[in-house]
Structures are given as C-alpha cells and as structure tokens.
Motif scaffolding. Structure first.
Motif, PDB file in Angstrom:
ATOM      1  N   ASP A 103       0.813  -1.203   0.000  1.00  0.00           N
ATOM      2  CA  ASP A 103       0.000   0.000   0.000  1.00  0.00           C
ATOM      3  C   ASP A 103       0.853   1.261   0.000  1.00  0.00           C
ATOM      4  O   ASP A 103       0.420   2.309  -0.439  1.00  0.00           O
ATOM      5  N   ILE A 104       2.079   1.174   0.498  1.00  0.00           N
ATOM      6  CA  ILE A 104       2.942   2.343   0.593  1.00  0.00           C
ATOM      7  C   ILE A 104       3.969   2.279  -0.526  1.00  0.00           C
ATOM      8  O   ILE A 104       4.793   1.384  -0.587  1.00  0.00           O
ATOM      9  N   VAL A 105       3.923   3.253  -1.441  1.00  0.00           N
ATOM     10  CA  VAL A 105       4.863   3.320  -2.553  1.00  0.00           C
ATOM     11  C   VAL A 105       5.485   4.708  -2.539  1.00  0.00           C
ATOM     12  O   VAL A 105       4.765   5.716  -2.574  1.00  0.00           O
ATOM     13  N   PRO A 106       6.830   4.796  -2.481  1.00  0.00           N
ATOM     14  CA  PRO A 106       7.458   6.127  -2.500  1.00  0.00           C
ATOM     15  C   PRO A 106       7.167   6.845  -3.816  1.00  0.00           C
ATOM     16  O   PRO A 106       6.914   6.240  -4.854  1.00  0.00           O
ATOM     17  N   ASP A 107       7.224   8.199  -3.776  1.00  0.00           N
ATOM     18  CA  ASP A 107       6.907   9.010  -4.954  1.00  0.00           C
ATOM     19  C   ASP A 107       7.925   8.872  -6.065  1.00  0.00           C
ATOM     20  O   ASP A 107       7.593   9.005  -7.241  1.00  0.00           O
ATOM     21  N   ASP A 108       9.201   8.647  -5.729  1.00  0.00           N
ATOM     22  CA  ASP A 108      10.245   8.621  -6.748  1.00  0.00           C
ATOM     23  C   ASP A 108      10.362   7.285  -7.475  1.00  0.00           C
ATOM     24  O   ASP A 108      11.141   7.151  -8.404  1.00  0.00           O
ATOM     25  N   VAL A 109       9.596   6.295  -7.098  1.00  0.00           N
ATOM     26  CA  VAL A 109       9.642   4.987  -7.749  1.00  0.00           C
ATOM     27  C   VAL A 109       8.524   4.911  -8.773  1.00  0.00           C
ATOM     28  O   VAL A 109       7.369   5.207  -8.464  1.00  0.00           O
ATOM     29  N   PRO A 110       8.866   4.542 -10.034  1.00  0.00           N
ATOM     30  CA  PRO A 110       7.792   4.438 -11.038  1.00  0.00           C
ATOM     31  C   PRO A 110       6.798   3.339 -10.653  1.00  0.00           C
ATOM     32  O   PRO A 110       7.142   2.359 -10.001  1.00  0.00           O
ATOM     33  N   ALA A 111       5.563   3.543 -11.067  1.00  0.00           N
ATOM     34  CA  ALA A 111       4.503   2.616 -10.695  1.00  0.00           C
ATOM     35  C   ALA A 111       4.767   1.214 -11.225  1.00  0.00           C
ATOM     36  O   ALA A 111       4.628   0.239 -10.501  1.00  0.00           O
ATOM     37  N   GLU A 112       5.147   1.108 -12.479  1.00  0.00           N
ATOM     38  CA  GLU A 112       5.437  -0.196 -13.065  1.00  0.00           C
ATOM     39  C   GLU A 112       6.654  -0.072 -13.959  1.00  0.00           C
ATOM     40  O   GLU A 112       6.847   0.945 -14.609  1.00  0.00           O
ATOM     41  N   GLU A 113       7.428  -1.109 -14.019  1.00  0.00           N
ATOM     42  CA  GLU A 113       8.568  -1.135 -14.918  1.00  0.00           C
ATOM     43  C   GLU A 113       8.090  -1.642 -16.267  1.00  0.00           C
ATOM     44  O   GLU A 113       7.235  -2.524 -16.337  1.00  0.00           O
ATOM     45  N   PRO A 114       8.645  -1.101 -17.340  1.00  0.00           N
ATOM     46  CA  PRO A 114       8.218  -1.587 -18.659  1.00  0.00           C
ATOM     47  C   PRO A 114       8.678  -3.036 -18.839  1.00  0.00           C
ATOM     48  O   PRO A 114       9.716  -3.445 -18.334  1.00  0.00           O
ATOM     49  N   PRO A 115       7.915  -3.816 -19.567  1.00  0.00           N
ATOM     50  CA  PRO A 115       8.312  -5.213 -19.780  1.00  0.00           C
ATOM     51  C   PRO A 115       9.568  -5.280 -20.635  1.00  0.00           C
ATOM     52  O   PRO A 115       9.828  -4.388 -21.457  1.00  0.00           O
ATOM     53  N   PRO A 116      10.369  -6.314 -20.470  1.00  0.00           N
ATOM     54  CA  PRO A 116      11.582  -6.431 -21.285  1.00  0.00           C
ATOM     55  C   PRO A 116      11.216  -6.653 -22.749  1.00  0.00           C
ATOM     56  O   PRO A 116      10.145  -7.180 -23.070  1.00  0.00           O
ATOM     57  N   PRO A 117      12.110  -6.236 -23.667  1.00  0.00           N
ATOM     58  CA  PRO A 117      11.791  -6.430 -25.090  1.00  0.00           C
ATOM     59  C   PRO A 117      11.729  -7.917 -25.404  1.00  0.00           C
ATOM     60  O   PRO A 117      12.425  -8.729 -24.799  1.00  0.00           O
TER      61      PRO A 117
END
Length: 135
Positions: A103-117
């Motif tokens: 539930d706690i996510v810091p502001d500087d961390v992106p919500a999701e990482e893009p999937p690998p190519p």
C-alpha cells in the motif's frame, strides 16, 4: 532379534531419552505433544528390548542404538523440553521497511517497470562485423 550394540552407546541413548522426558515434565518449555511422548517411550522400550531402536541398515549405522533421523528428532525434543525455542535460521531478522507494504509506494519509484523487449525466436545468428584489424 537383538543386535550387539556397545553398552556405553545404549546407556548414553537411554540417558538422553530419559533426560528429555524429565525436562519436559519439569515444564521449562512448552508441553510435549502426545506423539513426542510416545516417541520417547517407544524408542526407550526398543533400545531396552532389542539394543537398538531401528533395524534397517539404510537408516543409520548398525553399531548405533538410534537411527540418524531418531537422533535429530531427539535433539529437537530436547531443545523443546529445555525451552530453547524453535529452530532458527542463521539470518537475523530485520524490521520491515516501509516499502515492503504494497500500500505504501514512494513518490520517486515508477509505478510499473516496462516489460523487457521480446527475444527473437530461433537459434542465434552469426554476424561478421566489418572493421577491426586488417593484415
């Protein structure tokens, strides 16, 4: 049919079994389960009757009164009877970081990482690159 086991080894095993049972009755740790009490009684009875508490050579050394797994279980019961607590791993526990909670996510961390190519399918291809050293 009884096996010939060294008397000192039998006495030592019986002493360990009886000591664990006495410590459990003293109430230093949590009470033993019915299974653990039966285990101590039955193993003691087998050692007194047959000289050993197991018969299968694949379970341990035939010159010993207890099998390898019986020794391990006896040590666990002894620790429990002494109130030493449960088994612990060698790692120390750390307090949970605030990021551990979903539930706690810091502001500087992106919500999701893009999937690998996507990786190309099929076998790898050999390519010759122009350039480099010429003779």
């Amino acid at each position: 049919m009884p096996r010939e086991i060294d008397e000192r080894k039998k006495r030592k095993a019986l002493r360990q079994l009886r000591k664990a049972a006495e410590l459990a009755e003293a109430g230093l740790g949590p009470p033993l389960s019915d299974w653990e009490r039966e285990f101590l009684d039955e193993v003691e009875q087998r050692i007194e009757t047959y000289g050993s508490a197991f018969g299968d050579a694949s379970k341990g050394d035939l010159e010993e009164p207890l099998s390898a797994l019986q020794k391990v279980k006896l040590k666990e019961i002894d620790k429990k009877a002494r109130g030493k607590g449960l088994k612990r791993s060698g790692f120390k526990s750390r307090p949970a970081s605030p990021c551990a909670d979903e539930d706690i996510v810091p502001d500087d961390v992106p919500a999701e990482e893009p999937p690998p190519p996507p990786r190309p399918s099929g076998p790898p291809k050999f390519r010759i690159i122009d350039g480099g050293k010429t003779d």
